[in-house]
Design an enzyme around this catalytic site. Structure first.
Site, PDB file in Angstrom:
ATOM      1  N   HIS A  36       0.856  -1.179   0.000  1.00 18.28           N
ATOM      2  CA  HIS A  36       0.000   0.000   0.000  1.00 18.28           C
ATOM      3  C   HIS A  36       0.896   1.235   0.000  1.00 18.28           C
ATOM      4  CE1 HIS A  36      -3.720   2.255   1.020  1.00 18.28           C
ATOM      5  NE2 HIS A  36      -2.959   2.985   1.803  1.00 18.28           N
ATOM      6  N   ASP A  38       0.982   5.369   0.037  1.00 18.69           N
ATOM      7  CA  ASP A  38       0.226   6.587   0.318  1.00 18.69           C
ATOM      8  C   ASP A  38       0.819   7.780  -0.421  1.00 18.69           C
ATOM      9  OD1 ASP A  38       0.044   5.233   3.525  1.00 18.69           O
ATOM     10  OD2 ASP A  38      -1.708   5.617   2.248  1.00 18.69           O
ATOM     11  N   HIS A  69      -2.781   4.818  -2.994  1.00 19.37           N
ATOM     12  CA  HIS A  69      -3.842   5.571  -2.305  1.00 19.37           C
ATOM     13  C   HIS A  69      -3.565   7.066  -2.483  1.00 19.37           C
ATOM     14  CE1 HIS A  69      -5.693   6.623   1.933  1.00 19.37           C
ATOM     15  NE2 HIS A  69      -6.395   7.116   0.941  1.00 19.37           N
ATOM     16  N   MET A  71      -4.270  10.570  -1.757  1.00 16.94           N
ATOM     17  CA  MET A  71      -4.918  11.552  -0.871  1.00 16.94           C
ATOM     18  C   MET A  71      -4.600  12.927  -1.443  1.00 16.94           C
ATOM     19  SD  MET A  71      -3.946   9.653   2.678  1.00 16.94           S
ATOM     20  CE  MET A  71      -2.677   8.667   1.881  1.00 16.94           C
ATOM     21  N   MET A 140     -11.553   4.884   5.425  1.00 21.16           N
ATOM     22  CA  MET A 140     -10.488   5.386   6.292  1.00 21.16           C
ATOM     23  C   MET A 140     -10.939   5.206   7.743  1.00 21.16           C
ATOM     24  SD  MET A 140      -7.937   6.117   4.541  1.00 21.16           S
ATOM     25  CE  MET A 140      -7.010   6.626   5.984  1.00 21.16           C
TER      26      MET A 140
HETATM   27  C1  DX5 Z   1      -2.881   7.435   6.511  1.00 20.21           C
HETATM   28  C2  DX5 Z   1      -2.556   6.400   5.472  1.00 20.21           C
HETATM   29  C3  DX5 Z   1      -2.388   5.014   6.038  1.00 20.21           C
HETATM   30  C4  DX5 Z   1      -1.324   4.905   7.132  1.00 20.21           C
HETATM   31  C5  DX5 Z   1      -1.667   3.729   8.023  1.00 20.21           C
HETATM   32  O1  DX5 Z   1      -3.407   8.552   5.911  1.00 20.21           O
HETATM   33  O2  DX5 Z   1      -3.541   6.364   4.450  1.00 20.21           O
HETATM   34  O3  DX5 Z   1      -2.125   4.092   4.993  1.00 20.21           O
HETATM   35  O4  DX5 Z   1      -0.066   4.770   6.583  1.00 20.21           O
HETATM   36  O5  DX5 Z   1      -0.762   3.693   9.079  1.00 20.21           O
HETATM   37  P1  DX5 Z   1      -1.141   3.003  10.473  1.00 20.21           P
HETATM   38  O6  DX5 Z   1      -1.466   1.557  10.159  1.00 20.21           O
HETATM   39  O7  DX5 Z   1       0.117   3.154  11.291  1.00 20.21           O
HETATM   40  O8  DX5 Z   1      -2.307   3.728  11.040  1.00 20.21           O
HETATM   41 ZN    ZN Z   2      -3.374   4.704   2.962  1.00 16.55          ZN
END
Ligand code: DX5
Ligand code: ZN
Length: 222
Positions: A36, A38, A69, A71, A140
């Protein structure tokens, strides 16, 4: 009895970037399914992460599918670059400032899987216009922007609603959860209908990554 295999996707955001090759190799030695990645534009969320180059480096280290992902307020502008950097699926946010249907169609036109995500404060019914045209819905379970935050239990209701909706309406999208996922919250999400567990700090910050990945793998819908 058929037991659906939960898909495990470590989130690169929590990896040790001073030893990225070693960190990725370590999780790859454990039973993971996707990576994954980000991507943050410091506008849609108050943080910056990852350029297509970083993802291309990950792709050079791994044969596993890459789950990107975005954002971003304007995700369309970077889709081609992430496709070239090895994305197998790309998820955008329903709250972005672009024509969501068009961008979802564009991702599929590139023979990729698409996905739609919603922030914790967004009502799940806002997704209804898109649910017949997506391969994945990302719930989320923290406010997006940072790793290491605490899981928001209220989000379980959204997972259950989506699971019910896809059965009632013959939709075949996967349900993915992201943020504060560990063995306990992961199990609750899978029980509610989640198929994909994204975990950053619980995997990459763990002493024993293999054990933590296995504990997520053990999350099964009973
Ligand atoms: C946050 C990201 C997540 C994050 C998850 O905005 O989209 O993918 O990296 O990290 P943990 O599992 O540590 O909450
Ligand atoms: Zn993410």
């Amino acid at each position: 009895m058929f037991v659906k295999k939960t898909i495990i996707a470590p989130s690169l955001l929590s990896a040790d970037f001073t030893h990225l090759e070693k960190a990725v190799a370590e999780v790859e030695r454990s039973d993971i399914d996707w990576h994954h990645v980000d991507v943050m534009d410091n506008h849609f969320v108050p943080n910056l992460a990852f350029s297509p180059d970083i993802q291309a480096f990950l792709e050079s280290l791994s044969d596993k599918p890459i789950d990107t992902h975005l954002m971003m307020s304007h995700p369309r502008s970077l889709i081609d670059a992430f496709v070239n950097a090895g994305s197998d699926r790309i998820t955008i946010h329903v709250e972005c400032e672009e024509n969501v249907s068009e961008v979802l169609k564009y991702i599929r036109s590139l023979s990729l899987k698409n996905g739609i995500s919603l922030k914790p404060k967004t009502d799940v019914t806002k997704l209804i216009p898109f649910l017949h045209d997506v391969d994945l819905v990302l719930v989320m379970t923290v406010e997006p922007g940072f790793g290491g935050q605490s899981f928001i239990p209220d989000m379980i209701k959204k997972i259950a609603w989506l699971d019910h909706y896809r059965i009632e309406n013959q939709c075949d999208f996967l349900i993915e959860v992201d943020g504060g996922i560990n063995a306990e919250s992961g199990k609750q999400c899978v029980e509610a209908g989640a198929d994909v567990l994204v975990a950053g700090s619980y995997i990459y910050k763990a002493e024993d990554k293999k054990a933590n990945i296995q504990s997520l793998r053990d999350s099964k819908k009973s």
